[in-house]
Write a protein that holds these residues in place. Structure first.
Motif, PDB file in Angstrom:
ATOM      1  N   LYS A 344       0.849  -1.200   0.000  1.00  0.00           N
ATOM      2  CA  LYS A 344       0.000   0.000   0.000  1.00  0.00           C
ATOM      3  C   LYS A 344       0.880   1.243   0.000  1.00  0.00           C
ATOM      4  CE  LYS A 344      -3.794  -2.229   2.421  1.00  0.00           C
ATOM      5  NZ  LYS A 344      -3.129  -3.301   3.225  1.00  0.00           N
ATOM      6  N   LEU A 345       1.722   1.364   1.045  1.00  0.00           N
ATOM      7  CA  LEU A 345       2.592   2.543   1.117  1.00  0.00           C
ATOM      8  C   LEU A 345       3.679   2.506   0.056  1.00  0.00           C
ATOM      9  CD1 LEU A 345       3.227   2.817   4.972  1.00  0.00           C
ATOM     10  CD2 LEU A 345       1.639   4.149   3.570  1.00  0.00           C
ATOM     11  N   GLY A 346       4.113   1.299  -0.284  1.00  0.00           N
ATOM     12  CA  GLY A 346       5.202   1.158  -1.252  1.00  0.00           C
ATOM     13  C   GLY A 346       6.531   0.948  -0.540  1.00  0.00           C
ATOM     14  N   ARG A 347       7.533   0.601  -1.339  1.00  0.00           N
ATOM     15  CA  ARG A 347       8.864   0.297  -0.784  1.00  0.00           C
ATOM     16  C   ARG A 347       9.586   1.558  -0.314  1.00  0.00           C
ATOM     17  NH1 ARG A 347       5.661  -3.449  -2.840  1.00  0.00           N
ATOM     18  NH2 ARG A 347       6.608  -5.091  -4.049  1.00  0.00           N
ATOM     19  N   ARG A 348       9.470   2.618  -1.111  1.00  0.00           N
ATOM     20  CA  ARG A 348      10.262   3.811  -0.815  1.00  0.00           C
ATOM     21  C   ARG A 348       9.919   4.432   0.543  1.00  0.00           C
ATOM     22  NH1 ARG A 348      12.640   7.125  -4.441  1.00  0.00           N
ATOM     23  NH2 ARG A 348      11.511   8.903  -3.598  1.00  0.00           N
ATOM     24  N   LYS A 349       8.630   4.532   0.834  1.00  0.00           N
ATOM     25  CA  LYS A 349       8.236   5.180   2.101  1.00  0.00           C
ATOM     26  C   LYS A 349       8.797   4.409   3.280  1.00  0.00           C
ATOM     27  CE  LYS A 349       4.252   7.877   0.804  1.00  0.00           C
ATOM     28  NZ  LYS A 349       3.300   7.401  -0.193  1.00  0.00           N
ATOM     29  N   LEU A 350       8.737   3.064   3.196  1.00  0.00           N
ATOM     30  CA  LEU A 350       9.247   2.258   4.303  1.00  0.00           C
ATOM     31  C   LEU A 350      10.763   2.444   4.442  1.00  0.00           C
ATOM     32  CD1 LEU A 350       7.211  -1.070   3.955  1.00  0.00           C
ATOM     33  CD2 LEU A 350       6.982   0.674   5.719  1.00  0.00           C
ATOM     34  N   PHE A 351      11.452   2.428   3.308  1.00  0.00           N
ATOM     35  CA  PHE A 351      12.907   2.637   3.338  1.00  0.00           C
ATOM     36  C   PHE A 351      13.242   3.974   4.008  1.00  0.00           C
ATOM     37  CE2 PHE A 351      14.107  -0.282  -0.398  1.00  0.00           C
ATOM     38  CZ  PHE A 351      15.104  -0.955   0.293  1.00  0.00           C
ATOM     39  N   LEU A 352      12.524   5.013   3.615  1.00  0.00           N
ATOM     40  CA  LEU A 352      12.865   6.351   4.100  1.00  0.00           C
ATOM     41  C   LEU A 352      12.529   6.501   5.586  1.00  0.00           C
ATOM     42  CD1 LEU A 352      11.735   8.472   0.998  1.00  0.00           C
ATOM     43  CD2 LEU A 352      14.015   7.637   1.555  1.00  0.00           C
ATOM     44  N   GLU A 353      11.353   6.023   5.975  1.00  0.00           N
ATOM     45  CA  GLU A 353      10.976   6.141   7.393  1.00  0.00           C
ATOM     46  C   GLU A 353      11.923   5.296   8.248  1.00  0.00           C
ATOM     47  OE1 GLU A 353       9.499   5.724  11.218  1.00  0.00           O
ATOM     48  OE2 GLU A 353       9.803   4.032   9.895  1.00  0.00           O
ATOM     49  N   GLY A 354      12.168   4.048   7.804  1.00  0.00           N
ATOM     50  CA  GLY A 354      13.053   3.153   8.573  1.00  0.00           C
ATOM     51  C   GLY A 354      14.438   3.770   8.731  1.00  0.00           C
ATOM     52  N   GLY A 355      14.921   4.388   7.646  1.00  0.00           N
ATOM     53  CA  GLY A 355      16.250   5.015   7.686  1.00  0.00           C
ATOM     54  C   GLY A 355      16.298   6.095   8.755  1.00  0.00           C
ATOM     55  N   LEU A 356      15.285   6.940   8.753  1.00  0.00           N
ATOM     56  CA  LEU A 356      15.243   8.039   9.716  1.00  0.00           C
ATOM     57  C   LEU A 356      15.207   7.523  11.152  1.00  0.00           C
ATOM     58  CD1 LEU A 356      15.133  10.720   8.280  1.00  0.00           C
ATOM     59  CD2 LEU A 356      12.787  11.020   9.097  1.00  0.00           C
ATOM     60  N   GLN A 357      14.425   6.476  11.347  1.00  0.00           N
ATOM     61  CA  GLN A 357      14.283   5.886  12.679  1.00  0.00           C
ATOM     62  C   GLN A 357      15.601   5.252  13.163  1.00  0.00           C
ATOM     63  OE1 GLN A 357      10.628   3.748  13.060  1.00  0.00           O
ATOM     64  NE2 GLN A 357      11.440   2.435  14.673  1.00  0.00           N
ATOM     65  N   MET A 358      16.284   4.564  12.233  1.00  0.00           N
ATOM     66  CA  MET A 358      17.558   3.947  12.623  1.00  0.00           C
ATOM     67  C   MET A 358      18.592   5.021  12.934  1.00  0.00           C
ATOM     68  SD  MET A 358      18.064   0.572  10.312  1.00  0.00           S
ATOM     69  CE  MET A 358      17.809   1.298   8.745  1.00  0.00           C
ATOM     70  N   LEU A 359      18.551   6.081  12.134  1.00  0.00           N
ATOM     71  CA  LEU A 359      19.503   7.171  12.313  1.00  0.00           C
ATOM     72  C   LEU A 359      19.361   7.792  13.704  1.00  0.00           C
ATOM     73  CD1 LEU A 359      21.503   9.076  10.863  1.00  0.00           C
ATOM     74  CD2 LEU A 359      19.557  10.473  10.224  1.00  0.00           C
ATOM     75  N   THR A 360      18.141   8.149  14.078  1.00  0.00           N
ATOM     76  CA  THR A 360      17.958   8.798  15.374  1.00  0.00           C
ATOM     77  C   THR A 360      18.295   7.839  16.514  1.00  0.00           C
ATOM     78  OG1 THR A 360      15.692   8.709  14.564  1.00  0.00           O
ATOM     79  CG2 THR A 360      16.365  10.736  15.593  1.00  0.00           C
ATOM     80  N   SER A 361      17.858   6.587  16.416  1.00  0.00           N
ATOM     81  CA  SER A 361      18.104   5.698  17.555  1.00  0.00           C
ATOM     82  C   SER A 361      19.592   5.376  17.705  1.00  0.00           C
ATOM     83  CB  SER A 361      17.263   4.423  17.448  1.00  0.00           C
ATOM     84  OG  SER A 361      17.264   3.933  16.157  1.00  0.00           O
ATOM     85  N   GLN A 362      20.302   5.216  16.571  1.00  0.00           N
ATOM     86  CA  GLN A 362      21.740   4.954  16.690  1.00  0.00           C
ATOM     87  C   GLN A 362      22.468   6.147  17.293  1.00  0.00           C
ATOM     88  OE1 GLN A 362      22.405   3.735  12.709  1.00  0.00           O
ATOM     89  NE2 GLN A 362      23.221   1.772  13.305  1.00  0.00           N
ATOM     90  N   PHE A 363      21.999   7.334  16.923  1.00  0.00           N
ATOM     91  CA  PHE A 363      22.616   8.531  17.463  1.00  0.00           C
ATOM     92  C   PHE A 363      22.441   8.563  18.986  1.00  0.00           C
ATOM     93  CE2 PHE A 363      22.702  13.010  18.637  1.00  0.00           C
ATOM     94  CZ  PHE A 363      23.924  13.376  18.084  1.00  0.00           C
ATOM     95  N   VAL A 364      21.234   8.210  19.430  1.00  0.00           N
ATOM     96  CA  VAL A 364      20.973   8.219  20.883  1.00  0.00           C
ATOM     97  C   VAL A 364      21.830   7.141  21.572  1.00  0.00           C
ATOM     98  CG1 VAL A 364      19.219   7.842  22.654  1.00  0.00           C
ATOM     99  CG2 VAL A 364      18.638   9.129  20.601  1.00  0.00           C
ATOM    100  N   ILE A 365      21.932   5.952  20.965  1.00  0.00           N
ATOM    101  CA  ILE A 365      22.718   4.871  21.579  1.00  0.00           C
ATOM    102  C   ILE A 365      24.187   5.313  21.740  1.00  0.00           C
ATOM    103  CG2 ILE A 365      23.588   2.496  21.274  1.00  0.00           C
ATOM    104  CD1 ILE A 365      20.956   1.920  19.721  1.00  0.00           C
TER     105      ILE A 365
END
Ligand code: BGC
Length: 519
Positions: A344-365
């Motif tokens: 439904k959302l498509g591949r790109r949206k998931l890639f982009l959201e997941g990327g942002l989420q990994m980026l912020t959490s790794q930064f916090v870790i």
């Protein structure tokens, strides 16, 4: 290609037919191919931290580990020999995937799966009964061959069987099984670590036979994909199969497209040489960069080293293994999010959201570590921070589990034209295995040198890969697999590699919607 159908960006060409119970179960059975890969990812990290295992097979490593009294939390004991043992599997898988490419193309996808299941089964038996290092290594090589064959064939099988509009969902069954395998292994590690008598590791290694048996028996009953049947000259069987998996007699349109793709494919005698042609540049780039980036998210640092990392943060033995179980469960459950949204959302949206989420959490870790352990690594990790650490590791794992995890297998399996599909998938598997090996091998040494900065290092890669997706990956949701060339042709960058002659649309009415923004 057959007439009348319309290929539109985003919505895609629609063939008649539904999701049948038959195709659903076929895909569930095929997806179990992911279990063996996942089980191994989870089990090896646990076994190699067990003292009884080290004493028996790697006594020198064991002695050095016991002697190591360093207070520096970043520099936990690191034995290249031991990690080589773990990662030998990935090297074997890397090589095996090239052989699997020939089997998959010449004999059909299910023979590769069957071969993978049987080899893994033998490997599990040898490992469970291992009396010396030689047996262990031989067992691991066989496990690796099994993984190479399964990972080469299963994603292709799923993408070919599935109706285009549900391809994402059905293909991600593979990643779901990988994560199920990891979680089962985490739980088994948790249980076997408590076994007194020093044979817990044997149970963990031997139990690999269970997922292997499931895959082997499953592959025996799987039908071949219509694409592969046509490719091997069984047209009548292919028609019957299409009717069965689509649940309708109205399959001629799709059948004709598959035949057209197969005719193209027959002109290609040497897929390996062909894949380097200019017109395949977009697919080749993705086959190399997607698995490379998937590993550079740093996910396997968590999958392989979570217990060690948590231990370094002053978690007890039990709490460390429990934390691995928690991240394993989050990984599996979060995969469902992608299953239900990818088409439904498509591949790109998931890639982009997941990327942002990994980026912020790794930064916090990384920052949590910097605050508590400092650069010397000799600071103390207060209990109040421990909960936050586990929380942000979970947020990170979630982000991966609905983006790069499943999509790292889905996207490469759906973008290759038939003539180079098998070869392309082998490149995908081997690059993935190569970088799984590199990260497994280098992480502890890198942690010791980069300290908390290692997490910023992965952040940097996540920024690069997210920008890459934003700019260069077209949306592939709902597009029939044999029509994918149109997606590249409509892309602002990749279109320059595809000439009009490369598109054999025949009587198809091609309507490329909004090429630049949508793709
Ligand atoms: C990756 C593995 C990883 C796993 C974690 C897979 O897609 O290929 O390297 O360990 O996901 O769930």
């Amino acid at each position: 290609m057959a007439g009348g159908a319309i290929v539109q960006s985003g919505s895609g060409k629609e063939y008649p037919g539904n999701l049948t119970v038959f195709v659903f179960f076929t895909c569930v059975v095929a997806a179990t191919g992911g279990l063996i890969f996942g089980y191994d990812i989870g089990i090896s990290g646990g076994v190699t931290t067990m003292d009884s295992f080290l004493e028996e097979f790697f006594p020198d490593v064991y002695r050095n580990k016991k002697r190591d009294t360093s207070n520096n939390k970043y520099c936990t004991f690191d034995s290249q020999l031991l990690t080589t043992f773990t990662s030998s599997l990935y090297l074997a898988a890397l090589i095996a995937s090239f052989f699997a490419s020939t089997v998959t193309r010449a004999f059909g996808r299910r023979w590769s799966m069957l071969g993978g299941g049987i080899t893994f089964l033998v490997g599990a038996a040898i490992n469970g009964a291992a009396q010396n290092v030689l047996m262990l290594i031989l067992g691991r090589i066989l496990l690796g061959i099994g993984v190479g064959f399964a990972n080469q064939s299963v994603p292709l099988y799923l993408s070919e069987m599935a109706p285009a509009r549900l391809r994402g969902m059905l293909n991600i069954g593979f990643q779901l099984m990988i994560t199920t395998g990891i979680l089962c292994a985490d739980l088994i590690n948790y249980g076997t670590a408590k076994i007194k008598g020093g044979w817990g590791w044997r149970v963990g290694l031997a139990l690999a036979a269970v997922p292997a048996a499931i895959v082997t028996v499953g592959a025996l009953f799987l039908p071949d994909t219509p694409n592969s049947l046509i490719e091997r000259g069984h047209s009548e069987q292919a028609k019957r199969m299409l009717r069965r998996i689509r649940g309708t007699d109205d399959i001629l349109d799709e059948y004709d497209d598959l035949v057209a793709a197969s005719e193209e494919s027959k002109l290609v005698k040497h897929p390996w040489a062909n894949i380097t042609q200019r017109k395949y540049r977009p697919q080749l780039t993705m086959a190399i960069l997607i698995p490379f980036f998937q590993q550079l998210t740093g996910i396997n640092v968590i999958m392989f080293y979570a217990p060690e990392l948590f231990k370094a943060m002053d978690f007890g033995d039990d709490a460390s293994l429990m934390s691995a179980v928690i991240t394993g469960a989050v990984n599996m459950v979060a995969t469902f999010v992608s299953i239900f949204t990818v088409d439904k959302l498509g591949r790109r949206k998931l890639f982009l959201e997941g990327g942002l989420q990994m980026l912020t959490s790794q930064f916090v870790i990384g920052t949590l570590m910097a605050i508590t352990l400092g650069t010397s690594g000799e600071g103390h990790f207060p209990k109040t921070y421990a909960g936050f650490l586990v929380l942000f590791v979970c947020i990170y794992v979630m982000g991966f589990a609905w983006s790069w995890g499943p999509l790292g297998w889905l996207v490469p399996s759906e973008i290759f034209p038939l003539e180079i599909r098998s070869a392309g998938q082998s490149i995908n598997v081997s690059v993935n295995m190569l970088f799984t090996f590199v990260i497994a091998q280098a992480f502890l040494a890198m942690l010791c040198r980069f300290k908390f900065g290692i997490f910023y290092f992965f952040c940097g890669w996540v920024v690069i890969m997210t920008a890459f997706i934003a700019l260069f990956l077209p949306e592939t949701k709902n597009v029939p697999i044999e029509e994918m060339v149109l997606v590249w042709k409509g892309h602002w960058f990749w279109s320059r590699f595809i000439s009009d002659d490369d598109i054999h649309v025949g009587t198809t009415n091609v309507e490329m919607g909004k090429p630049n923004s949508e793709f």
